[in-house]
Design an enzyme around this catalytic site. Structure first.
Site, PDB file in Angstrom:
ATOM      1  N   ALA A  59       1.029  -1.346  -0.316  1.00 41.97           N
ATOM      2  CA  ALA A  59       0.272   0.678   0.221  1.00 41.97           C
ATOM      3  C   ALA A  59       1.329   1.160   0.385  1.00 41.97           C
ATOM      4  O   ALA A  59       2.503   0.733   0.581  1.00 41.97           O
ATOM      5  CB  ALA A  59      -0.729   0.121   0.861  1.00 41.97           C
ATOM      6  N   CYS A  60       0.350   2.389   0.033  1.00 40.01           N
ATOM      7  CA  CYS A  60       0.675   3.621  -0.247  1.00 40.01           C
ATOM      8  C   CYS A  60       1.216   4.205   1.016  1.00 40.01           C
ATOM      9  O   CYS A  60      -0.085   3.785   1.938  1.00 40.01           O
ATOM     10  CB  CYS A  60      -0.379   4.907  -0.752  1.00 40.01           C
ATOM     11  SG  CYS A  60      -0.147   3.959  -2.982  1.00 40.01           S
ATOM     12  N   PRO A  61       2.227   5.237   1.898  1.00 37.16           N
ATOM     13  CA  PRO A  61       3.005   5.127   0.815  1.00 37.16           C
ATOM     14  C   PRO A  61       3.828   3.899   1.193  1.00 37.16           C
ATOM     15  O   PRO A  61       5.722   4.350   0.742  1.00 37.16           O
ATOM     16  CB  PRO A  61       3.051   6.485   1.390  1.00 37.16           C
ATOM     17  CG  PRO A  61       3.569   6.236   2.949  1.00 37.16           C
ATOM     18  CD  PRO A  61       2.606   5.235   3.010  1.00 37.16           C
ATOM     19  N   MET A  62       4.452   2.678   0.883  1.00 37.74           N
ATOM     20  CA  MET A  62       5.533   2.104   1.430  1.00 37.74           C
ATOM     21  C   MET A  62       6.197   1.734   0.108  1.00 37.74           C
ATOM     22  O   MET A  62       6.890   1.584  -0.318  1.00 37.74           O
ATOM     23  CB  MET A  62       5.025   0.708   2.067  1.00 37.74           C
ATOM     24  CG  MET A  62       4.758   1.125   3.450  1.00 37.74           C
ATOM     25  SD  MET A  62       7.171   1.479   3.942  1.00 37.74           S
ATOM     26  CE  MET A  62       7.810   0.570   3.702  1.00 37.74           C
TER      27      MET A  62
END
Lengths: 325, 77
Positions: B15-18
């Site tokens: 997922a964002c922001p990973m």
């Protein structure tokens, strides 16, 4: 009938922003927050007043007002005096133009196309409190995601942009085509010969997704403006608003508010909402009286004007379900 | 598009922001002009990661849909 000790004109109080509660000795004090932006100081002051005159809490209304519930009838004048001193203004209730609501707009939200709260605050200064046959709600949205529900207000606006490609800046990555296909209007296709995206204006929603996503800023705006929706409402018999004009300038939205309110006052029956009056007299008459020849839509729209014709909404479904905004 | 000799990163399910953080970490190890292929989910990832690439001066060369995700090719800027 009025009690001998003190007469209360509930209707007059309502127009000034004091609304009678279920327990009739208490009133809600509704504060005016045009465009939904209030300074920190004012919110703190409102919170302090809620502690002093109410029961230590505020209610955030659906129309972006801050309300102080449980104000005693006997303390209303004192509260009003304090509000005046602090420069906190009261909103209204009843048959008139209500405080105008808006989303954060383009200054905060990168997806926004117009400065919705700024324009709404200006409109609020001009038109707040004008008498109308029934309540008249106005909302400004920065883009066509429409968080302030422009289609469910008597008069609603949302920002829109017509994109234009600068071919020299495009490197043919196709991101805009992919995003348009899955969430905007399926308006873009890749021309395999030129390796450039091509836009079909008939299928475009003018949302600006392509401008937003383009890694090389190859998409620029040809024109920016507001889409105009009239006659929306909630209530026992909700009515979805009809799109009547596109690419209307900020200044012209004010002209439209004036014209719509004037038409409504001339033609609406007492207690009849704007959309109901339009339905009773016919959209053609409304358009002839208010819009022609200056205001018109950019093209023929489907479904009250919120969809371009002929696009497949099933593939656009991901926009509704996967976005967390 | 030729991406041989460069990096590949499968960020499906990230997922964002990973997803952007991991992309950035790989890009930082690369030479200017080298290419990195990344697989991203539809939805927020395909909207956000390219925007971050732009902010940091990298180039997005190609986007190809692949089922419910996208393959993108980045040139280290």
């Amino acid at each position: 009938m009025a009690e001998p000790k003190k007469t209360v004109d509930v209707r007059a109080l309502k127009s000034s922003g004091f609304i009678r509660q279920t327990e009739s000795e208490y009133f809600v004090c509704r504060l005016r927050i045009p465009g939904g932006n209030a300074s920190s100081e004012k919110l703190i002051q409102a919170a302090e007043l809620a502690k002093k005159y109410g029961r230590g809490y505020c209610h955030l209304t659906f129309q972006q007002s801050v309300e102080i519930p449980y104000v005693k009838l006997s303390e209303m004048d004192a509260l009003k005096a304090e509000l005046d001193k602090l420069g906190l203004r009261m909103a209204n209730c009843g048959p008139r133009v209500r405080a105008i609501s808006a989303c954060q707009g383009c200054k905060v939200n990168p997806y926004g196309r117009v400065d919705a709260p700024g324009i709404a605050a200006k409109a609020d200064e001009k038109y707040f409190g004008m008498d109308t046959p029934a309540k008249f709600k106005i909302a400004y949205s920065g883009c066509n995601i429409g968080c302030p529900n422009p289609q469910e207000n008597d008069l609603g606006f949302h920002g829109m942009v017509e994109p234009d490609l600068v071919p020299d800046l495009c490197n043919g990555c196709t991101l805009c085509v992919q995003l348009c296909k899955s969430r905007a209007g399926e308006s873009l296709v890749m021309n395999t010969k030129t390796n450039l995206p091509e836009r079909d204006d008939n299928r475009c929603t003018y949302c600006g997704e392509c401008l937003f996503c383009c890694p090389t800023n190859a998409w620029v705006s040809k024109r920016i403006g507001h889409a105009v929706y009239v006659g929306g409402k909630h209530g026992r018999f909700p009515r979805w608003a009809d799109r009547v004009a596109d690419f209307v300038s900020d200044e012209d939205t004010y002209e439209l508010i004036e014209k719509c309110v004037a038409w409504y006052n001339l033609n609406g029956k007492r207690g009849e909402r704007f959309g109901t009056a339009i339905d009773r007299l016919g959209m053609d008459k409304f358009k002839k009286d208010v819009l022609v020849p200056k205001f018109k839509t950019a093209k023929e729209w489907d479904h009250h004007g919120d969809r371009p014709k002929g696009i497949n909404y099933h593939v656009l479904h991901s926009w509704d379900t996967e976005e967390s905004r | 598009m030729d991406t041989k000799g460069n990096g590949f990163l499968d960020l499906r399910g990230v997922a964002c922001p990973m997803n952007w953080v991991r992309t950035k970490m790989v890009l930082e190890e690369m030479e200017i002009g080298q290419k990195l292929e990344v697989v991203l989910d539809d939805g927020e990832p395909i909207r956000n990661v390219p925007r971050s690439l732009k902010d940091e001066g990298h180039k997005l060369l190609k986007v190809t849909p692949d089922g419910s995700c996208f393959r993108i090719v980045i040139e280290r800027g």
